[in-house]
Design a protein around this motif. Structure first.
Motif, PDB file in Angstrom:
ATOM      1  N   ILE A 177       2.696 -36.142  -3.528  1.00 16.86           N
ATOM      2  CA  ILE A 177       3.994 -36.735  -3.168  1.00 16.86           C
ATOM      3  C   ILE A 177       5.089 -35.679  -3.179  1.00 16.86           C
ATOM      4  O   ILE A 177       5.923 -35.627  -2.261  1.00 16.86           O
ATOM      5  CB  ILE A 177       4.336 -37.881  -4.136  1.00 16.86           C
ATOM      6  CG1 ILE A 177       3.344 -39.030  -3.977  1.00 16.86           C
ATOM      7  CG2 ILE A 177       5.765 -38.374  -3.901  1.00 16.86           C
ATOM      8  CD1 ILE A 177       3.557 -40.162  -4.956  1.00 16.86           C
ATOM      9  N   VAL A 223      -2.374 -34.374   4.253  1.00 12.18           N
ATOM     10  CA  VAL A 223      -2.259 -35.183   3.043  1.00 12.18           C
ATOM     11  C   VAL A 223      -3.639 -35.664   2.610  1.00 12.18           C
ATOM     12  O   VAL A 223      -3.985 -35.633   1.421  1.00 12.18           O
ATOM     13  CB  VAL A 223      -1.301 -36.366   3.265  1.00 12.18           C
ATOM     14  CG1 VAL A 223      -1.273 -37.277   2.043  1.00 12.18           C
ATOM     15  CG2 VAL A 223       0.101 -35.857   3.573  1.00 12.18           C
ATOM     16  N   ALA A 250       3.267 -41.057   6.669  1.00  7.73           N
ATOM     17  CA  ALA A 250       3.038 -39.686   6.203  1.00  7.73           C
ATOM     18  C   ALA A 250       1.777 -39.578   5.360  1.00  7.73           C
ATOM     19  O   ALA A 250       1.094 -38.547   5.390  1.00  7.73           O
ATOM     20  CB  ALA A 250       4.239 -39.216   5.380  1.00  7.73           C
ATOM     21  N   ARG A 251       1.415 -40.607   4.638  1.00  5.21           N
ATOM     22  CA  ARG A 251       0.245 -40.516   3.751  1.00  5.21           C
ATOM     23  C   ARG A 251      -1.058 -40.436   4.526  1.00  5.21           C
ATOM     24  O   ARG A 251      -2.087 -40.045   3.974  1.00  5.21           O
ATOM     25  CB  ARG A 251       0.205 -41.717   2.815  1.00  5.21           C
ATOM     26  CG  ARG A 251      -0.172 -43.027   3.485  1.00  5.21           C
ATOM     27  CD  ARG A 251      -0.336 -44.150   2.490  1.00  5.21           C
ATOM     28  NE  ARG A 251      -0.702 -45.391   3.163  1.00  5.21           N
ATOM     29  CZ  ARG A 251      -0.967 -46.523   2.521  1.00  5.21           C
ATOM     30  NH1 ARG A 251      -0.886 -46.564   1.203  1.00  5.21           N
ATOM     31  NH2 ARG A 251      -1.298 -47.602   3.203  1.00  5.21           N
ATOM     32  N   THR A 308       6.843 -43.317   4.677  1.00  9.39           N
ATOM     33  CA  THR A 308       5.851 -42.852   3.708  1.00  9.39           C
ATOM     34  C   THR A 308       4.462 -43.349   4.064  1.00  9.39           C
ATOM     35  O   THR A 308       3.467 -42.614   3.916  1.00  9.39           O
ATOM     36  CB  THR A 308       6.223 -43.317   2.290  1.00  9.39           C
ATOM     37  OG1 THR A 308       7.544 -42.881   1.978  1.00  9.39           O
ATOM     38  CG2 THR A 308       5.256 -42.758   1.259  1.00  9.39           C
ATOM     39  N   ILE A 334       9.130 -45.109  -1.364  1.00  5.29           N
ATOM     40  CA  ILE A 334       8.077 -44.087  -1.382  1.00  5.29           C
ATOM     41  C   ILE A 334       6.896 -44.555  -2.225  1.00  5.29           C
ATOM     42  O   ILE A 334       5.729 -44.360  -1.866  1.00  5.29           O
ATOM     43  CB  ILE A 334       8.638 -42.751  -1.896  1.00  5.29           C
ATOM     44  CG1 ILE A 334       9.634 -42.173  -0.881  1.00  5.29           C
ATOM     45  CG2 ILE A 334       7.524 -41.747  -2.152  1.00  5.29           C
ATOM     46  CD1 ILE A 334      10.352 -40.942  -1.356  1.00  5.29           C
ATOM     47  N   HIS A 393       3.823 -32.595  -0.405  1.00  2.05           N
ATOM     48  CA  HIS A 393       3.370 -32.927   0.944  1.00  2.05           C
ATOM     49  C   HIS A 393       4.146 -34.077   1.567  1.00  2.05           C
ATOM     50  O   HIS A 393       4.603 -33.979   2.698  1.00  2.05           O
ATOM     51  CB  HIS A 393       1.869 -33.275   0.921  1.00  2.05           C
ATOM     52  CG  HIS A 393       1.015 -32.169   0.399  1.00  2.05           C
ATOM     53  ND1 HIS A 393       0.703 -31.054   1.136  1.00  2.05           N
ATOM     54  CD2 HIS A 393       0.394 -32.023  -0.799  1.00  2.05           C
ATOM     55  CE1 HIS A 393      -0.062 -30.251   0.410  1.00  2.05           C
ATOM     56  NE2 HIS A 393      -0.266 -30.814  -0.765  1.00  2.05           N
ATOM     57  N   VAL A 394       4.290 -35.181   0.825  1.00  2.00           N
ATOM     58  CA  VAL A 394       4.920 -36.370   1.393  1.00  2.00           C
ATOM     59  C   VAL A 394       6.431 -36.212   1.511  1.00  2.00           C
ATOM     60  O   VAL A 394       7.022 -36.500   2.558  1.00  2.00           O
ATOM     61  CB  VAL A 394       4.557 -37.621   0.561  1.00  2.00           C
ATOM     62  CG1 VAL A 394       5.286 -38.847   1.094  1.00  2.00           C
ATOM     63  CG2 VAL A 394       3.051 -37.851   0.569  1.00  2.00           C
ATOM     64  N   TYR A 413       3.272 -45.131  -0.447  1.00  2.22           N
ATOM     65  CA  TYR A 413       2.140 -44.279  -0.803  1.00  2.22           C
ATOM     66  C   TYR A 413       1.069 -45.054  -1.561  1.00  2.22           C
ATOM     67  O   TYR A 413      -0.124 -44.885  -1.321  1.00  2.22           O
ATOM     68  CB  TYR A 413       2.594 -43.091  -1.648  1.00  2.22           C
ATOM     69  CG  TYR A 413       1.476 -42.098  -1.904  1.00  2.22           C
ATOM     70  CD1 TYR A 413       1.144 -41.149  -0.940  1.00  2.22           C
ATOM     71  CD2 TYR A 413       0.752 -42.126  -3.087  1.00  2.22           C
ATOM     72  CE1 TYR A 413       0.123 -40.253  -1.148  1.00  2.22           C
ATOM     73  CE2 TYR A 413      -0.280 -41.227  -3.311  1.00  2.22           C
ATOM     74  CZ  TYR A 413      -0.594 -40.294  -2.340  1.00  2.22           C
ATOM     75  OH  TYR A 413      -1.617 -39.416  -2.535  1.00  2.22           O
TER      76      TYR A 413
END
Length: 316
Positions: A223, A209, A203-204, A200, A137, A226-227, A141
């Motif tokens: 993080i 986000v 997702a970022r 991750t 993660i 949201h993540v 990120y």
């Protein structure tokens, strides 16, 4: 975009729980965002409708019951043997699964042996989930040189086959349960980091986000709120699938004499000690291997069921 719009987008992202499929090139895809409570309720409903997943889950609960509650299902001492009672066949009165090479009740040994087998399989995956999930993660990120450094360090471990790396670590540290757990944890951390970094990174870049980032929300809050809501699902599913591999690898280390040491009861070690009896009592000798296969297969099927239930796009 106005500040109010950004705030609404960030709040929507906090409530969302999109499903990520690690095997997809674009796991986040066009999966619709659902309120967290409604999403997990729908996952539970789909799991309850999945007969295969429910069946293997019940089998796993049964295995956990007979291993953790071994004194309740057998009255024999797992370490007490009898020279006169060696290698009794299945169905022998008083020993319905027969006896091993030293006359110990095999049903009792299987029950008590499951404790160490499951511990040696689940604990390494748990350690790799915590360590590998955190590093993945962070790498996904943060990106940049931080992500590159972490991922290049993990690539070093991919130069060695998993089982050979585990054998090498156990060979250096010595045999024993603790050392085998450490060896398997080291083996599982790199793939856990890779899958965590992949989901991750995707997702970022989601809209909510970016909206939260633009509105001034701190990195820790992004993080956390949201993540994680979007990556924990696929990471946990992958960790569940690793348990099936961990059971086989831990049993293999014990079979080679690098894991649990005699006279402790453990399925891999029992398979090793009974290999000489395969020509005398083949069915008795195969029982520890059957338990390893059954438990590993159940974890594998359960992982597949969880992945299907958590994929929104497969259940529209």
């Amino acid at each position: 975009m106005s500040q109010a719009t950004l705030s609404r987008a960030a709040e929507h992202g906090e409530r969302s729980a999109s499903v990520i499929n690690p095997d997809d090139t674009n796991p986040l895809g066009d999966a619709p965002a659902l309120p967290a409570s409604g999403y997990w309720r729908s996952v539970a409903e789909r799991l309850l409708r999945d007969k295969v997943t429910m069946a293997v889950t019940l089998v796993l609960f049964g295995i956990l019951f007979i291993t953790l509650g071994a004194p309740l299902v057998t009255h024999y001492d797992p370490y007490a043997g009898s020279v006169l009672g060696r290698l009794k066949p299945i169905g022998t009165p008083g020993h319905w699964l027969g006896t091993d090479e030293t006359g110990r009740d095999l049903w009792t040994r299987l029950c008590y042996g499951g404790r160490l087998s499951l511990l040696a399989a689940i604990l390494p995956v748990t350690i790799s989930l915590l360590v590998g999930g955190f590093l993945g993660i962070l790498a996904g990120y943060a990106g940049g040189w931080t992500g590159t450094l972490i991922m290049r360090m993990m690539d070093v471990f991919y130069a060695f086959p998993s089982i050979l790396l585990a054998i090498a670590i156990c060979g250096l540290m010595g045999n024993g349960l603790i050392n085998s757990i450490i060896a398997l944890a080291v083996v599982f951390i790199p793939p856990m980091v890779r899958i965590s970094e992949t989901v991750t990174s995707q997702a970022r870049n989601l809209d909510f986000v970016e909206a939260a980032r633009a509105s001034g929300t701190s990195t820790l809050q992004i993080i956390r709120h949201h993540v994680l809501a979007n990556v924990l699902g696929p990471i946990l599913v992958y960790a569940t699938s690793l348990i099936s591999v961990s059971i086989i690898l831990s049993a293999g280390l014990s079979f080679l004499g690098l894991g649990v040491t005699p006279p402790q009861a453990e399925w891999g070690l029992m398979l090793n000690s009974l290999r000489q009896a395969i020509y005398v009592q083949p069915y008795v000798a195969a029982l520890p291997g059957l338990m390893i296969f059954l438990t590993s297969m159940c974890f594998n099927l359960m992982s597949d069921g969880f992945r299907s239930a958590m994929d929104v796009r497969l259940n529209k």
